[in-house]
Motif scaffolding. Sequence first.
Motif, PDB file in Angstrom:
ATOM      1  N   LEU A  56       0.830  -1.200   0.000  1.00 18.04           N
ATOM      2  CA  LEU A  56       0.000   0.000   0.000  1.00 18.04           C
ATOM      3  C   LEU A  56       0.865   1.251   0.000  1.00 18.04           C
ATOM      4  CD1 LEU A  56      -2.537  -1.299   2.664  1.00 18.04           C
ATOM      5  CD2 LEU A  56      -2.915  -1.161   0.192  1.00 18.04           C
ATOM      6  N   THR A  77      -8.497   2.883   1.614  1.00 16.97           N
ATOM      7  CA  THR A  77      -7.495   1.808   1.564  1.00 16.97           C
ATOM      8  C   THR A  77      -8.158   0.480   1.240  1.00 16.97           C
ATOM      9  OG1 THR A  77      -6.179   2.970   3.242  1.00 16.97           O
ATOM     10  CG2 THR A  77      -5.642   0.660   2.834  1.00 16.97           C
ATOM     11  N   TYR A  80      -9.117   0.417  -2.357  1.00 17.89           N
ATOM     12  CA  TYR A  80      -7.926   0.210  -3.171  1.00 17.89           C
ATOM     13  C   TYR A  80      -7.537  -1.270  -3.194  1.00 17.89           C
ATOM     14  CZ  TYR A  80      -3.094   1.000  -4.775  1.00 17.89           C
ATOM     15  OH  TYR A  80      -1.904   0.985  -5.472  1.00 17.89           O
ATOM     16  N   HIS A  84      -7.530  -4.158  -6.445  1.00 17.84           N
ATOM     17  CA  HIS A  84      -6.262  -4.731  -6.896  1.00 17.84           C
ATOM     18  C   HIS A  84      -6.082  -6.208  -6.557  1.00 17.84           C
ATOM     19  CE1 HIS A  84      -5.262  -0.440  -7.249  1.00 17.84           C
ATOM     20  NE2 HIS A  84      -4.290  -0.807  -8.063  1.00 17.84           N
TER      21      HIS A  84
END
Length: 349
Positions: A56, A77, A80, A84
């Motif tokens: 990260l 976060t 994200y 991914h």
Amino acid sequence: MNRILFIDYKLEEGHVNFNRIHINALKDDGYAVSIVLHRDIADQLPFNESEYALILPRLFNKRPGHPILNRIIFILTLLYIKLHIHFQEYEAVIVSSCEEISLGLMPLCRNMYIICHGNANTLGNRVKRFFMNRLARHNYFLTLNEYMAAPLRQAGYPSTYVISHGCLPTPGTLHNVPPVVDLSPYALTLFHPSSKTDPAFLNEILADPGFISFIEQQNILIIMRSAAPKGVPASSHIVFIPYYLSNQQYQSLLSQVDIVLIAYPADFKYQVSGISYECITYGKRLLAYQKPALSYCKDFYNYDPLFAHKEQLCERLTYLMHHAEAKCIVTPQDLHPDYTAVFSKTQKK
């Protein structure tokens, strides 16, 4: 079950060693572990870049003193990570720590193994309780002992299991580390490694001429990893370390002292002390200011390591000075985090 994804989305600086212990435990037990950590944490760990499914970026680092902003950062976060990571590639997802609202709003997937450190303390908060209820429907909660598990089970979360905190391996040579404190003049040395100290306890011992006289007469040194409170009379037998210690300095000092002292504040509830497990790594004797959350420490020693007041602390110190057989009776191997046992219980459901 073989492929495991291990995630710490919160950037918990105090959990660097915890994450290392649990990742290593999974690998030692034969699991193929992929890791998701913040860059600042990954840089402190010995794992190869190839072992990370995602690192990260610092954009998602927490901002000290901004709880609302941090919760937004946590949610971003998690988003994200979801964008991914292909979670279907993994047979189990372990979330190393949990902020209830962010993970409840943005769950990564179902059937997560969520490690609850101090989450039992928040069950009285209606909003956080709502999100804990939501998480409990499709996931498993892991705690670090039965005391921590009890309030979660009482709250109606039967899918709560216990996993040991575990211990770090003993570090290599530390001979070349300059000494932080000269321990040689003293008969017995104590080190309080945490910067979090119960202020009432600290004021009680520092303001008591009788206690100061006791440690001076017995030639005992106490090292506190914090700044000295204002107005504290100077004593060569109490040393304060208000500055940052490197990991090697910390390990070196911990390896050299005779006894580890911990006196956590009153809000230390439904947690374990990582320091208490470091004592086992180093084979150190422990004295801990009595808290219900620290009762498990009694299982690690052949004496009672807990004390309730300064007089009892003096009694414990006197005892340890004259009883070399008083020691730690468990090993790091005894406290290995056994995820296989947890997986076997949850896969039966």
